[in-house]
Design an enzyme around this catalytic site. Structure first.
Site, PDB file in Angstrom:
ATOM      1  N   SER A   1       8.837 -24.465  15.447  1.00 48.61           N
ATOM      2  CA  SER A   1       8.944 -23.578  16.599  1.00 48.61           C
ATOM      3  C   SER A   1       7.607 -23.452  17.314  1.00 48.61           C
ATOM      4  CB  SER A   1       9.389 -22.198  16.101  1.00 48.61           C
ATOM      5  OG  SER A   1       9.179 -21.231  17.094  1.00 48.61           O
TER       6      SER A   1
ATOM      7  N   TYR B   1       7.724 -14.734  11.128  1.00 48.93           N
ATOM      8  CA  TYR B   1       8.641 -15.860  11.377  1.00 48.93           C
ATOM      9  C   TYR B   1       7.837 -17.139  11.671  1.00 48.93           C
ATOM     10  CZ  TYR B   1      11.472 -18.969  14.273  1.00 48.93           C
ATOM     11  OH  TYR B   1      12.065 -20.074  14.816  1.00 48.93           O
TER      12      TYR B   1
ATOM     13  N   ILE C   1      22.291 -24.453  17.316  1.00 48.66           N
ATOM     14  CA  ILE C   1      21.813 -25.827  17.512  1.00 48.66           C
ATOM     15  C   ILE C   1      22.453 -26.775  16.484  1.00 48.66           C
ATOM     16  CG2 ILE C   1      19.771 -27.310  17.670  1.00 48.66           C
ATOM     17  CD1 ILE C   1      18.125 -24.699  18.197  1.00 48.66           C
TER      18      ILE C   1
ATOM     19  N   ASP D   1      23.591 -20.593   0.245  1.00 49.41           N
ATOM     20  CA  ASP D   1      22.263 -20.236   0.738  1.00 49.41           C
ATOM     21  C   ASP D   1      21.284 -21.323   0.272  1.00 49.41           C
ATOM     22  OD1 ASP D   1      20.879 -17.290   1.615  1.00 49.41           O
ATOM     23  OD2 ASP D   1      19.552 -18.813   0.765  1.00 49.41           O
TER      24      ASP D   1
ATOM     25  N   ASP E   1      25.445 -24.072   4.950  1.00 43.35           N
ATOM     26  CA  ASP E   1      25.121 -22.892   5.764  1.00 43.35           C
ATOM     27  C   ASP E   1      25.591 -21.661   5.003  1.00 43.35           C
ATOM     28  OD1 ASP E   1      25.298 -20.811   7.932  1.00 43.35           O
ATOM     29  OD2 ASP E   1      24.761 -22.496   9.213  1.00 43.35           O
TER      30      ASP E   1
ATOM     31  N   LYS F   1       7.427 -20.858   9.544  1.00 42.12           N
ATOM     32  CA  LYS F   1       7.626 -22.210  10.109  1.00 42.12           C
ATOM     33  C   LYS F   1       6.402 -23.087   9.843  1.00 42.12           C
ATOM     34  CE  LYS F   1      11.727 -21.941  11.725  1.00 42.12           C
ATOM     35  NZ  LYS F   1      12.779 -22.803  11.235  1.00 42.12           N
TER      36      LYS F   1
ATOM     37  N   GLY G   1      25.740 -18.118  11.333  1.00 39.44           N
ATOM     38  CA  GLY G   1      26.608 -19.182  11.817  1.00 39.44           C
ATOM     39  C   GLY G   1      28.079 -18.844  11.642  1.00 39.44           C
TER      40      GLY G   1
ATOM     41  N   ALA H   1      18.453 -24.654   9.023  1.00 38.06           N
ATOM     42  CA  ALA H   1      18.741 -23.312   8.486  1.00 38.06           C
ATOM     43  C   ALA H   1      17.482 -22.466   8.355  1.00 38.06           C
ATOM     44  CB  ALA H   1      19.417 -23.447   7.116  1.00 38.06           C
TER      45      ALA H   1
HETATM   46  N1  LIG Z   1      17.123 -21.226  19.353  1.00 33.64           N
HETATM   47  C1  LIG Z   1      15.839 -21.377  19.674  1.00 33.64           C
HETATM   48  O1  LIG Z   1      15.421 -21.123  20.828  1.00 33.64           O
HETATM   49  C2  LIG Z   1      14.852 -21.873  18.644  1.00 33.64           C
HETATM   50  C3  LIG Z   1      13.508 -22.042  19.022  1.00 33.64           C
HETATM   51  C4  LIG Z   1      12.602 -22.508  18.070  1.00 33.64           C
HETATM   52  C5  LIG Z   1      13.031 -22.840  16.784  1.00 33.64           C
HETATM   53  N2  LIG Z   1      14.333 -22.639  16.444  1.00 33.64           N
HETATM   54  C6  LIG Z   1      14.754 -22.989  15.068  1.00 33.64           C
HETATM   55  O2  LIG Z   1      15.881 -23.829  15.120  1.00 33.64           O
HETATM   56  C7  LIG Z   1      16.723 -23.606  13.984  1.00 33.64           C
HETATM   57  C8  LIG Z   1      18.150 -23.373  14.452  1.00 33.64           C
HETATM   58  O3  LIG Z   1      18.150 -22.271  15.350  1.00 33.64           O
HETATM   59  P1  LIG Z   1      19.477 -21.710  16.008  1.00 33.64           P
HETATM   60  O4  LIG Z   1      19.096 -21.183  17.340  1.00 33.64           O
HETATM   61  O5  LIG Z   1      20.566 -22.696  15.915  1.00 33.64           O
HETATM   62  O6  LIG Z   1      19.734 -20.473  15.061  1.00 33.64           O
HETATM   63  P2  LIG Z   1      21.096 -19.940  14.388  1.00 33.64           P
HETATM   64  O7  LIG Z   1      20.765 -18.624  13.775  1.00 33.64           O
HETATM   65  O8  LIG Z   1      22.219 -20.013  15.342  1.00 33.64           O
HETATM   66  O9  LIG Z   1      21.329 -21.030  13.226  1.00 33.64           O
HETATM   67  C9  LIG Z   1      20.705 -20.979  11.985  1.00 33.64           C
HETATM   68  C10 LIG Z   1      21.794 -21.220  10.942  1.00 33.64           C
HETATM   69  O10 LIG Z   1      21.201 -21.217   9.649  1.00 33.64           O
HETATM   70  C11 LIG Z   1      22.001 -20.401   8.767  1.00 33.64           C
HETATM   71  N3  LIG Z   1      21.047 -19.907   7.766  1.00 33.64           N
HETATM   72  C12 LIG Z   1      19.972 -19.063   7.962  1.00 33.64           C
HETATM   73  N4  LIG Z   1      19.316 -18.873   6.801  1.00 33.64           N
HETATM   74  C13 LIG Z   1      19.970 -19.629   5.867  1.00 33.64           C
HETATM   75  C14 LIG Z   1      19.771 -19.854   4.468  1.00 33.64           C
HETATM   76  N5  LIG Z   1      18.757 -19.261   3.794  1.00 33.64           N
HETATM   77  N6  LIG Z   1      20.635 -20.666   3.818  1.00 33.64           N
HETATM   78  C15 LIG Z   1      21.661 -21.263   4.473  1.00 33.64           C
HETATM   79  N7  LIG Z   1      21.898 -21.085   5.784  1.00 33.64           N
HETATM   80  C16 LIG Z   1      21.060 -20.273   6.476  1.00 33.64           C
HETATM   81  C17 LIG Z   1      22.632 -19.352   9.656  1.00 33.64           C
HETATM   82  O11 LIG Z   1      23.858 -18.842   9.144  1.00 33.64           O
HETATM   83  C18 LIG Z   1      22.864 -20.128  10.949  1.00 33.64           C
HETATM   84  O12 LIG Z   1      24.135 -20.742  10.966  1.00 33.64           O
HETATM   85  C19 LIG Z   1      16.105 -22.431  13.230  1.00 33.64           C
HETATM   86  O13 LIG Z   1      15.342 -22.964  12.168  1.00 33.64           O
HETATM   87  C20 LIG Z   1      15.196 -21.769  14.261  1.00 33.64           C
HETATM   88  O14 LIG Z   1      14.104 -21.141  13.640  1.00 33.64           O
HETATM   89  C21 LIG Z   1      15.262 -22.174  17.334  1.00 33.64           C
END
Ligand SMILES: NC(=O)c1ccc[n+]([C@@H]2O[C@H](COP(=O)([O-])OP(=O)(O)OC[C@H]3O[C@@H](n4cnc5c(N)ncnc54)[C@H](O)[C@@H]3O)[C@@H](O)[C@H]2O)c1
Length: 327
Positions: free
Chosen positions: A129, A152, A27, A66, A46, A156, A51, A87
């Site tokens: 979420s 998880y 996203i 991080d 990131d 959130k 990612g 993230a």
């Molecule tokens: N995809 C969905 O359906 C969905 C639904 C509800 C909520 N979300 C939330 O949306 C956000 C984005 O989701 P997404 O689907 O793009 O996930 P994703 O895993 O593709 O993206 C998350 C990014 O954050 C980075 N990351 C994770 N922990 C980190 C940290 N401690 N420090 C730095 N970077 C970190 C990862 O490398 C990744 O690039 C997340 O917070 C997720 O919980 C997603």
């Protein structure tokens, strides 16, 4: 999509600089691209745990860090006007086995907020979420009880509460957006490297990376016995974040379509849209899966003046196009 926002126009006579955490993810990378095409400057943090650097538009400034690391240089080297905080680790099952890892969703958010306080950054949009609602079922509004049933979801909800307190104590404006199931492709030809959700799993079957889809349970009290979920297109979702940057409102908002699609319908519609039968079989129910989970999006419509535009069939088509090109 082009959105001129108040924040963008007003900040020091130039477009605002937005820090996007998790900007190399599914996203976040679409958000980075959309912000840039709307004239914003973008800084990305990131840790690349999931990612991919090549998903980040080269016009954004990138820091491989991080969120629990020292973020000082990100704020010292850039005048950040607002943060969009994607993230996080997000695999539900893993969170029940490795709570230590998932605790950094909370500690990383606190670290980020502390740097925002230090550098007088006054706005955050947070990726929350539907998992905060736990086993609530049916059509869910923001007033439904929050009661996460996995770690998880707990992380959130904790972040939402901490952000709310920082809002009260330091006057930081915030919107926590509670996403339902995000799908579709935002133009970056994204392929999930660790497919756990039904959309990427169906796509992996279509491109020959797995044999069949297992549908968990067909004896639920729904129209065809399979679980009903609300799927929201990533482009529509990202647009809501850009609108949220600009609203004078602090609180939580659901992002979904107010419409439910069953897992069986999703499999059938995919076969129909792609013109190729998706092999599937029924498996046992999974613990903790509510029969129906649909977002009421009335509040998003009212507060953000936002409306989802893309249908599930659009999402199937765009996701399949992405997978076809990536394999
Ligand atoms: N995809 C969905 O359906 C969905 C639904 C509800 C909520 N979300 C939330 O949306 C956000 C984005 O989701 P997404 O689907 O793009 O996930 P994703 O895993 O593709 O993206 C998350 C990014 O954050 C980075 N990351 C994770 N922990 C980190 C940290 N401690 N420090 C730095 N970077 C970190 C990862 O490398 C990744 O690039 C997340 O917070 C997720 O919980 C997603």
């Amino acid at each position: 999509m082009f959105l001129i926002t108040k924040l963008g126009v007003l900040i020091r006579g130039k477009m605002a600089t937005i820090l996007v955490t998790g900007g190399a993810g599914f996203i976040g990378s679409v958000a980075v691209k959309t912000l840039l095409s709307n004239g914003y400057s973008v800084v990305v943090v990131d840790n690349l745990s999931k990612g991919k650097k090549d998903l980040v538009d080269s016009k954004a400034k990138f820091y491989e860090l991080d969120l629990v690391d020292d973020l000082s240089k990100v704020f010292e080297e850039n005048k950040i006007d607002a943060v969009i905080h994607f993230a996080a680790y997000k695999a539900v099952e893993e969170s029940m086995e490795n709570a230590v890892k998932y605790s950094s969703n909370i500690t990383g958010t606190i670290n980020l907020l502390n740097r925002m306080v230090e550098h007088n950054v006054k706005k955050i949009i947070f990726s929350s979420s539907a998992a905060v609602y736990g086993e609530e079922k049916g059509v869910i509004s923001e007033d439904n009880e929050t009661n996460p049933c996995n770690y998880y979801g707990f992380t959130k909800l904790e972040c939402e509460k901490i952000i709310e307190w920082y809002g009260k104590v330091y006057g930081i404006g915030y919107v926590s957006l509670r996403y339902f199931n995000v799908a579709g492709d935002g133009g970056l030809k994204y392929m999930d490297p660790d497919a756990k959700n039904i959309f990427p799993i169906i796509m992996e079957v279509l491109v020959g990376k797995r044999e069949k889809v297992v549908v968990f349970g067909n004896d639920y009290d729904t129209r065809d016995g399979t679980c009903i979920r609300d799927y929201i297109d990533v482009t529509d979702l990202v647009k809501a974040h850009i609108l949220a940057l600009d609203v004078d409102y602090n609180g939580v908002i659901n992002l979904g379509t107010s419409k439910g699609v069953s897992v069986k319908e999703l499999v059938d519609w995919t076969s129909e849209v792609i013109g190729k039968q998706v092999p599937f079989e029924y498996g046992d129910r999974r613990a903790g899966d509510p029969p129906t989970l649909i977002a009421s999006n009335e509040k998003a419509l009212k507060v953000l003046n936002w409306k989802p535009e893309r249908s599930v069939k659009d999402m199937i088509k765009s996701t399949y196009d992405a997978y076809k090109q990536r394999v």
